[in-house]
Design a protein around this motif. Sequence first.
Motif, PDB file in Angstrom:
ATOM      1  N   VAL A 120      46.791  50.920  33.403  1.00 26.44           N
ATOM      2  CA  VAL A 120      46.319  49.539  33.345  1.00 26.44           C
ATOM      3  C   VAL A 120      46.791  48.832  32.071  1.00 26.44           C
ATOM      4  O   VAL A 120      47.052  47.623  32.090  1.00 26.44           O
ATOM      5  CB  VAL A 120      44.781  49.480  33.468  1.00 26.44           C
ATOM      6  CG1 VAL A 120      44.333  49.965  34.836  1.00 26.44           C
ATOM      7  CG2 VAL A 120      44.104  50.284  32.367  1.00 26.44           C
ATOM      8  N   ARG A 129      39.469  42.411  31.635  1.00 26.03           N
ATOM      9  CA  ARG A 129      38.335  42.907  32.418  1.00 26.03           C
ATOM     10  C   ARG A 129      38.272  42.212  33.774  1.00 26.03           C
ATOM     11  O   ARG A 129      37.887  42.812  34.783  1.00 26.03           O
ATOM     12  CB  ARG A 129      37.029  42.687  31.659  1.00 26.03           C
ATOM     13  CG  ARG A 129      36.788  43.580  30.438  1.00 26.03           C
ATOM     14  CD  ARG A 129      37.111  45.034  30.706  1.00 26.03           C
ATOM     15  NE  ARG A 129      36.639  45.943  29.699  1.00 26.03           N
ATOM     16  CZ  ARG A 129      37.204  46.139  28.505  1.00 26.03           C
ATOM     17  NH1 ARG A 129      38.280  45.461  28.156  1.00 26.03           N
ATOM     18  NH2 ARG A 129      36.707  47.023  27.657  1.00 26.03           N
ATOM     19  N   LEU A 163      40.778  43.963  35.963  1.00 25.85           N
ATOM     20  CA  LEU A 163      40.263  45.256  36.414  1.00 25.85           C
ATOM     21  C   LEU A 163      39.228  45.070  37.519  1.00 25.85           C
ATOM     22  O   LEU A 163      39.182  45.854  38.478  1.00 25.85           O
ATOM     23  CB  LEU A 163      39.643  46.005  35.231  1.00 25.85           C
ATOM     24  CG  LEU A 163      40.592  46.420  34.106  1.00 25.85           C
ATOM     25  CD1 LEU A 163      39.825  47.165  33.026  1.00 25.85           C
ATOM     26  CD2 LEU A 163      41.736  47.277  34.639  1.00 25.85           C
ATOM     27  N   TYR A 193      40.211  56.725  38.403  1.00 26.89           N
ATOM     28  CA  TYR A 193      38.979  56.226  37.796  1.00 26.89           C
ATOM     29  C   TYR A 193      38.190  57.388  37.208  1.00 26.89           C
ATOM     30  O   TYR A 193      38.076  58.454  37.810  1.00 26.89           O
ATOM     31  CB  TYR A 193      38.138  55.504  38.852  1.00 26.89           C
ATOM     32  CG  TYR A 193      36.873  54.876  38.329  1.00 26.89           C
ATOM     33  CD1 TYR A 193      36.894  53.655  37.678  1.00 26.89           C
ATOM     34  CD2 TYR A 193      35.650  55.513  38.493  1.00 26.89           C
ATOM     35  CE1 TYR A 193      35.728  53.069  37.201  1.00 26.89           C
ATOM     36  CE2 TYR A 193      34.473  54.943  38.025  1.00 26.89           C
ATOM     37  CZ  TYR A 193      34.515  53.716  37.388  1.00 26.89           C
ATOM     38  OH  TYR A 193      33.355  53.139  36.908  1.00 26.89           O
ATOM     39  N   TYR A 223      34.199  48.738  34.861  1.00 33.63           N
ATOM     40  CA  TYR A 223      35.628  48.776  35.141  1.00 33.63           C
ATOM     41  C   TYR A 223      36.420  49.410  34.001  1.00 33.63           C
ATOM     42  O   TYR A 223      37.627  49.607  34.137  1.00 33.63           O
ATOM     43  CB  TYR A 223      36.132  47.359  35.412  1.00 33.63           C
ATOM     44  CG  TYR A 223      35.280  46.642  36.427  1.00 33.63           C
ATOM     45  CD1 TYR A 223      35.179  47.109  37.727  1.00 33.63           C
ATOM     46  CD2 TYR A 223      34.529  45.526  36.063  1.00 33.63           C
ATOM     47  CE1 TYR A 223      34.373  46.482  38.653  1.00 33.63           C
ATOM     48  CE2 TYR A 223      33.712  44.885  36.982  1.00 33.63           C
ATOM     49  CZ  TYR A 223      33.645  45.370  38.279  1.00 33.63           C
ATOM     50  OH  TYR A 223      32.833  44.752  39.196  1.00 33.63           O
ATOM     51  N   LEU A 245      38.637  52.419  34.898  1.00 31.96           N
ATOM     52  CA  LEU A 245      39.845  52.309  35.710  1.00 31.96           C
ATOM     53  C   LEU A 245      41.070  52.532  34.820  1.00 31.96           C
ATOM     54  O   LEU A 245      41.386  51.716  33.965  1.00 31.96           O
ATOM     55  CB  LEU A 245      39.909  50.923  36.372  1.00 31.96           C
ATOM     56  CG  LEU A 245      41.076  50.664  37.332  1.00 31.96           C
ATOM     57  CD1 LEU A 245      41.101  51.706  38.436  1.00 31.96           C
ATOM     58  CD2 LEU A 245      40.986  49.260  37.905  1.00 31.96           C
TER      59      LEU A 245
END
Length: 426
Positions: free
Chosen positions: A3, A53, A56, A73, A98, A101
């Motif tokens: 991410v 955020r 996500l 996750y 989140y 993630l």
Amino acid sequence: MAVDELFKAMRTAGHDPYLVRSERALWTLYLEDAQYGSLGYDGHHDWPVLQGRYTLCVLFEYAATLGLVDVQYIDPEGARDDFRHMWGADWLQRLSRYDGLLAIRLNPLGAYATGRTDAYRPRPEPAAVARSPVRVLPNFDIVALDGLAPAEALLLDAFATLVAPETAALATHGGGPPVRAKPRTRGSSLAGVTEAWTDHALKALRAARHNADCPSLLALLRAHDPVGVLQQCGDALTAAVSRGLPGAREAATACSSALRERGWPGDEVLAEQLDTAGGRALCLLRPLPVDPEELSSLLEGDPAWGGGRIDLGTGECRPALADTEESWDEEEPEGTERWLDVPCEGSRDAYRDMEDFITTLDAPDLARFLGIAIQGPGAFRRFKEMLATSPAQLQRYWLFSAERQQGRARAWLADQGYRPTLSGDH
């Protein structure tokens, strides 16, 4: 793709999802305290904190749910530390769920939906592994002889809890401990039996209130004890009575009685408002579509930064610190009244809330430590850090504090001749 790599790619390409309509609106977002923890301060709304955020959230809640991406996750606590510099984050283990993630992968369905492939070709399904069935014993123990698949374990965690091996429950043959169904917590509600307010239920309550979803609000009040959220649900309940929804009048009568029995600041004002909606009294207060929670953030906090004003046309609460686009001294047309000034009354009442909450505890040691924690500068921070050692009591405090703050905001507004109302329910 990790991410963080996705964040870099998005910023390089100029993809900048934004949560708020203006910089001013950032001041309504905060951690722990509306004044000190506001995201409006420079450095407190960095890209990973807001846009990141939000990204996500969209990936986890929508893209993954629709089956467009595969996700990696983990437990969100401690997964990211890009918010540690923010005020109020010292004792937080995560900024959101989140945070866990870590990476995403576009799967065949996602590739087809985004036009990367001309046809959808699903991956071959893995060979099925024979598993022993899950059994429910006469004592309601749930036993998985060969353990549980991750999806099964996640589902079961919503209503079951692990049992220690030394209990009377049977152990699983696969080496893991068994699970036992959790007993429901019962109390008093509009329907007579209720479950305790959970984080999920409170989020649903806030959503129902802000979206003026009165049927959902009534359903929540029938399933949960309304005494802890009377101020928070009062305006939506008033709207439900005005709209003639089934069960709304009975709920308003019960909540009105509970408010008068409790007798906190603003409770009598709300009780009279509910009586008025039910046709049992005449209300002389003018309706104003203002959120008591936002109003309380103006009324309470640091006097150097607090206060603001309310737009009497829209009900928007505008903090003084962020209200720079229009002059406070701008001239209004003669005979018009657009703004209601809101003074900052400081944090004395919030401090008194901590003192009063301590008296409600039935744990003498915790009460004693909290009494020590609130002495001297930094009392609010130490109080919350100490209370965080007991998540159940911390949950109680947030409800207690929200009720007291919104009640004081309601009482102040009544002194100015107004009452809060939902948008469109004047």
